[in-house]
Design a protein around this motif. Sequence first.
Motif, mmCIF file in Angstrom:
data_model
loop_
_atom_site.group_PDB
_atom_site.id
_atom_site.type_symbol
_atom_site.label_atom_id
_atom_site.label_comp_id
_atom_site.label_asym_id
_atom_site.label_seq_id
_atom_site.Cartn_x
_atom_site.Cartn_y
_atom_site.Cartn_z
ATOM 1 N N VAL A 75 0.840 -1.206 0.000
ATOM 2 C CA VAL A 75 0.000 0.000 0.000
ATOM 3 C C VAL A 75 0.871 1.250 0.000
ATOM 4 O O VAL A 75 0.588 2.227 -0.709
ATOM 5 C CB VAL A 75 -0.948 -0.023 1.215
ATOM 6 N N VAL A 108 0.072 6.369 5.431
ATOM 7 C CA VAL A 108 -0.470 5.027 5.633
ATOM 8 C C VAL A 108 -0.279 4.565 7.084
ATOM 9 O O VAL A 108 -1.139 3.889 7.643
ATOM 10 C CB VAL A 108 0.190 4.032 4.656
ATOM 11 N N VAL A 132 -6.969 9.770 1.436
ATOM 12 C CA VAL A 132 -7.329 8.368 1.178
ATOM 13 C C VAL A 132 -6.310 7.433 1.825
ATOM 14 O O VAL A 132 -6.670 6.396 2.400
ATOM 15 C CB VAL A 132 -7.424 8.121 -0.338
ATOM 16 N N ALA A 133 -5.031 7.791 1.767
ATOM 17 C CA ALA A 133 -4.001 6.969 2.391
ATOM 18 C C ALA A 133 -4.190 6.903 3.902
ATOM 19 O O ALA A 133 -4.017 5.839 4.515
ATOM 20 C CB ALA A 133 -2.618 7.524 2.051
ATOM 21 N N GLN A 135 -7.055 7.253 5.510
ATOM 22 C CA GLN A 135 -8.246 6.443 5.782
ATOM 23 C C GLN A 135 -7.966 4.959 5.608
ATOM 24 O O GLN A 135 -8.342 4.140 6.451
ATOM 25 C CB GLN A 135 -9.383 6.878 4.859
ATOM 26 N N ILE A 136 -7.304 4.602 4.514
ATOM 27 C CA ILE A 136 -6.980 3.192 4.290
ATOM 28 C C ILE A 136 -6.016 2.693 5.354
ATOM 29 O O ILE A 136 -6.157 1.578 5.875
ATOM 30 C CB ILE A 136 -6.384 3.009 2.879
ATOM 31 N N LEU A 139 -8.014 2.320 8.737
ATOM 32 C CA LEU A 139 -8.876 1.137 8.698
ATOM 33 C C LEU A 139 -8.043 -0.136 8.633
ATOM 34 O O LEU A 139 -8.400 -1.150 9.245
ATOM 35 C CB LEU A 139 -9.814 1.213 7.497
ATOM 36 N N GLY A 140 -6.934 -0.079 7.892
ATOM 37 C CA GLY A 140 -6.076 -1.257 7.803
ATOM 38 C C GLY A 140 -5.467 -1.622 9.130
ATOM 39 O O GLY A 140 -5.367 -2.801 9.489
ATOM 40 N N VAL A 184 -15.176 -1.038 10.685
ATOM 41 C CA VAL A 184 -15.376 -0.022 9.646
ATOM 42 C C VAL A 184 -16.532 0.908 10.004
ATOM 43 O O VAL A 184 -16.418 2.139 9.888
ATOM 44 C CB VAL A 184 -15.618 -0.698 8.283
#
Length: 498
Positions: A75, A108, A132-133, A135-136, A139-140, A184
């Motif tokens: 990622v 990230v 977006v990074a 958020q991902i 959540l990741g 989530v």
Amino acid sequence: MRRQQRTPSPLPRWRAGRRIPTPSSAPVTRAPSADRRALVPRVGLRGVTQRVRGFISGVAGASPARTALLAFALVILVFTALLSLPFASRDGRVTAFHDALFVAASSVTVTGLTPVNTAEQWSFAGQLVILVAIQIGGLGILSMAALLTLAVSKRLGVRSKLITQEGMSTGRIGEVGSLLRVVVATTLLFELALAVVLIPRFTAHAGSLAEGVWHGIFYSVSAFNNAGFTIHADGLGSLLQDPWIVWTITAGVFAGALGFPVVMVLLKQRWKWSRWNLHTKLTVTTTVALVLGGALLIGLFEWSNPATLGQYGVGERIQYSLFGSVMTRSGGFAVYDVNEQYAETLLLTDALMFVGGGSASTAGGIKVTTLAVMFLAIVAEARGDREVTTHGRTIAPGSLRVAISVLALGATLVLVSTMALVAISGESLQRPLFEVLSAFGTCGLTTGLTAELPPAGKYVLTALMFAGRVGTITFASALALRQRRNLFRYPEERPIIG
């Protein structure tokens, strides 16, 4: 004597489109073309998907920790490529690889350290990529922690599984889909609540609804995921005069640093202390103690410093002391220049960043439960107790060994990285140590050294952010999953300690 070969008995070679094996000496007849097409397995998109999922499941089952490391690395590389493209920068030029890699890893791993000014370097598209990074990544991290917790619980007995289930609140033991949906949904719900409060305030400050919506969404995601990224050129200094923004961001960072098991218990059991599990009790009590103690010491040290708290009124000093204490535990937002603080405040910040937030949260560090277990072990040893107990529960010796291992690993990473950064930068100990602890604890506070480092120093901090984020989680889970039963026991002997 020559062996007599047996004559194979005639057998039908085709039954309902399936071939029956025949002896090698028997004549082989070729099936009609239509039958051959029926015998060849068709591997369509669904078959390929199933094979890929089977391969991933096999790798994850063999080593969940290794899978998490590979996933985060991939990622980070994807977002590095996106941030390197001209559309992501404000001037339309290609961003240097070491800067793009650093910002991608910081996003990230939800750290917040950056060698460039986010508002001046990146275009709207680049800032959207960073969002977006974050958020991902957030959540990741929560999903990975949830799955690793689930993997650990599968190795436990039935009674321990039931206790673990209370902290996970998934409904059924081993229900992976439900667990991920809870993670989530809870994350998005918290971020939506923060955005609802922040959007009107940012709209009032910016004078534009579109800009207010964008700022409200960005800071709600950045706050709950403990990222600490700001998209204002001067940071949040000019906006923190608004109490709504101050307390909303503080609440978001505090909630995100608790961890999903604690949040699940609080949402389910509310404030019924007797129904909380041990992990929730330890996390909440230790977190509150660190936040209040840190705020008290920050206020005591910086109360009369004209460059920091001394420039504000009494109420604002108390407010910013509490805000600063919460941010040192992984939030990363700052009211004033960190370099203006006294040396004792910087040392206190180092300690709080090293501890970090709660387990299975977006915060970094060695985690507050590690500190709590170590403290309880010291108290038990001082009292002469044979077991470590608290809140009517006995802490398993395995948990104590994992806590010691995580503490030793974190201290080793900080020591090695600090020595490397001192050698690369040529600075004295204070600033490199601060940057290293900020990277390891995924805090994001900086003395400005990150922007001054050569590419080699940025690579060191990039590796440390990655190790500080995924390293301690996967290391702890790997130790918890590793169980070996010895068939014999050596004689006991005590070495001299201390």
